[in-house]
Design a protein around this motif. Structure first.
Motif, mmCIF file in Angstrom:
data_model
loop_
_atom_site.group_PDB
_atom_site.id
_atom_site.type_symbol
_atom_site.label_atom_id
_atom_site.label_comp_id
_atom_site.label_asym_id
_atom_site.label_seq_id
_atom_site.Cartn_x
_atom_site.Cartn_y
_atom_site.Cartn_z
ATOM 1 N N SER A 148 7.137 0.763 -0.229
ATOM 2 C CA SER A 148 7.316 -0.682 -0.355
ATOM 3 C C SER A 148 6.485 -1.436 0.676
ATOM 4 O O SER A 148 5.840 -2.446 0.363
ATOM 5 N N PHE A 149 6.463 -0.919 1.908
ATOM 6 C CA PHE A 149 5.672 -1.579 2.939
ATOM 7 C C PHE A 149 4.179 -1.485 2.643
ATOM 8 O O PHE A 149 3.420 -2.425 2.909
ATOM 9 N N ILE A 150 3.755 -0.369 2.070
ATOM 10 C CA ILE A 150 2.346 -0.232 1.704
ATOM 11 C C ILE A 150 1.979 -1.233 0.616
ATOM 12 O O ILE A 150 0.919 -1.859 0.649
ATOM 13 N N ARG A 151 2.872 -1.398 -0.360
ATOM 14 C CA ARG A 151 2.610 -2.369 -1.423
ATOM 15 C C ARG A 151 2.571 -3.790 -0.881
ATOM 16 O O ARG A 151 1.792 -4.625 -1.357
ATOM 17 N N VAL A 152 3.427 -4.086 0.103
ATOM 18 C CA VAL A 152 3.431 -5.432 0.676
ATOM 19 C C VAL A 152 2.080 -5.761 1.291
ATOM 20 O O VAL A 152 1.618 -6.907 1.252
ATOM 21 N N VAL A 153 1.395 -4.759 1.826
ATOM 22 C CA VAL A 153 0.097 -4.983 2.466
ATOM 23 C C VAL A 153 -1.037 -4.940 1.446
ATOM 24 O O VAL A 153 -1.901 -5.825 1.408
ATOM 25 N N LEU A 154 -1.042 -3.909 0.589
ATOM 26 C CA LEU A 154 -2.193 -3.679 -0.282
ATOM 27 C C LEU A 154 -2.226 -4.619 -1.489
ATOM 28 O O LEU A 154 -3.298 -5.142 -1.837
ATOM 29 N N LEU A 155 -1.100 -4.815 -2.146
ATOM 30 C CA LEU A 155 -1.105 -5.627 -3.361
ATOM 31 C C LEU A 155 -1.580 -7.057 -3.122
ATOM 32 O O LEU A 155 -2.410 -7.566 -3.889
ATOM 33 N N PRO A 156 -1.101 -7.765 -2.098
ATOM 34 C CA PRO A 156 -1.630 -9.124 -1.897
ATOM 35 C C PRO A 156 -3.127 -9.147 -1.627
ATOM 36 O O PRO A 156 -3.823 -10.072 -2.066
ATOM 37 N N VAL A 157 -3.640 -8.148 -0.912
ATOM 38 C CA VAL A 157 -5.080 -8.116 -0.628
ATOM 39 C C VAL A 157 -5.876 -7.892 -1.910
ATOM 40 O O VAL A 157 -6.840 -8.619 -2.208
ATOM 41 N N ILE A 158 -5.476 -6.896 -2.697
ATOM 42 C CA ILE A 158 -6.213 -6.573 -3.926
ATOM 43 C C ILE A 158 -6.111 -7.706 -4.934
ATOM 44 O O ILE A 158 -7.120 -8.159 -5.496
ATOM 45 N N LEU A 159 -4.897 -8.171 -5.154
ATOM 46 C CA LEU A 159 -4.711 -9.218 -6.157
ATOM 47 C C LEU A 159 -5.225 -10.572 -5.665
ATOM 48 O O LEU A 159 -5.616 -11.414 -6.472
#
Length: 240
Positions: A148-159
């Motif tokens: 979940s913490f990885i998604r919080v960082v990566l998803l906003p950057v990619i999207l």
């Protein structure tokens, strides 16, 4: 050419039609993913939260078609992609490890926000992505894992990068459309001025004597047609 034709097609639709066309790809993809999960993983647990998330997707599709968006403020429609992000996050969290790929579906509402709201939409797209990761674990009580913490960082950057790209494409199309409209306006003005000059020239030609003279290579007259003056109307004679 594909973007231009698509843009023209969307502009021909009314607000409800455009809203449905933006919402429909996400809804259809969610349906296809659900069918594939049912076929490929027969032991998949159809939990209550997951069924609730599917109902949320269906409700958002129905709202896109049933709500009279043309009677509401223009930006009110963008509540749908914002809620789409939350529904996707809820489906991903409640679906377990088999449905972690649902994060890719965030592309649909992110592009919708970026194209519709431009710079503000890019910021809202990043915010909606963060909420889609942070809110569902709180609602379901699952807590935050390392994933979940990885998604919080990566998803906003990619999207966020995808949103910026969509904004750039939409802005380029808008500039090209404005340039095309300006060129069309200039062409209409030039055509109108040309017609005025032609009408003036015809008026002059009708009121003056015109003769035709053909010259050879040495500049000598070969054939000459005498001028045919325009016959003036006879003057009225005074009585006695």
């Amino acid at each position: 050419m594909l973007f231009e034709s698509t843009d023209r097609y969307f502009r021909k639709l009314g607000p409800p039609g455009r809203t449905v066309m933006f919402q429909l790809p996400l809804s259809v993809t969610v349906l296809l993913v659900t069918v594939l999960v049912a076929l490929l993983h027969p032991g998949f647990e159809w939990s209550g939260p997951f069924m609730f998330s599917l109902a949320a997707h269906l409700l958002l599709l129905a709202a896109s078609a049933a709500v009279p968006w043309q009677r509401l403020p223009a930006r009110s429609v963008f509540v749908l992609p914002f809620l789409d992000c939350l529904a996707i996050g809820l489906s991903r969290e409640s679906g377990g490890q088999h449905l972690t790929v649902l994060s890719f579906l965030l592309v649909f509402p992110v592009v919708w926000l970026a194209v519709g709201l431009r710079r503000t939409g890019v910021v809202l797209a990043v915010l909606a992505t963060i909420l889609s990761v942070a809110v569902p674990p709180v609602i379901l009580g699952n807590g935050f894992t390392s994933a979940s913490f990885i998604r919080v960082v990566l998803l906003p950057v990619i999207l966020g990068a995808i949103a910026l790209t969509a904004f750039g494409v939409a802005n380029g199309l808008a500039m090209q459309r404005r340039l095309l409209h300006q060129q069309e306006a200039d062409l209409r003005d030039l055509l109108a001025a040309s017609e005025d000059r032609e009408q003036l020239l015809n008026t002059v030609m009708d009121t003056v004597s015109v003769g035709v003279c053909a010259l050879d290579g040495q500049g000598q007259a070969v054939q000459e047609t005498p001028a045919s003056p325009r016959t003036a109307p006879p003057l009225a004679r005074r009585p006695g």
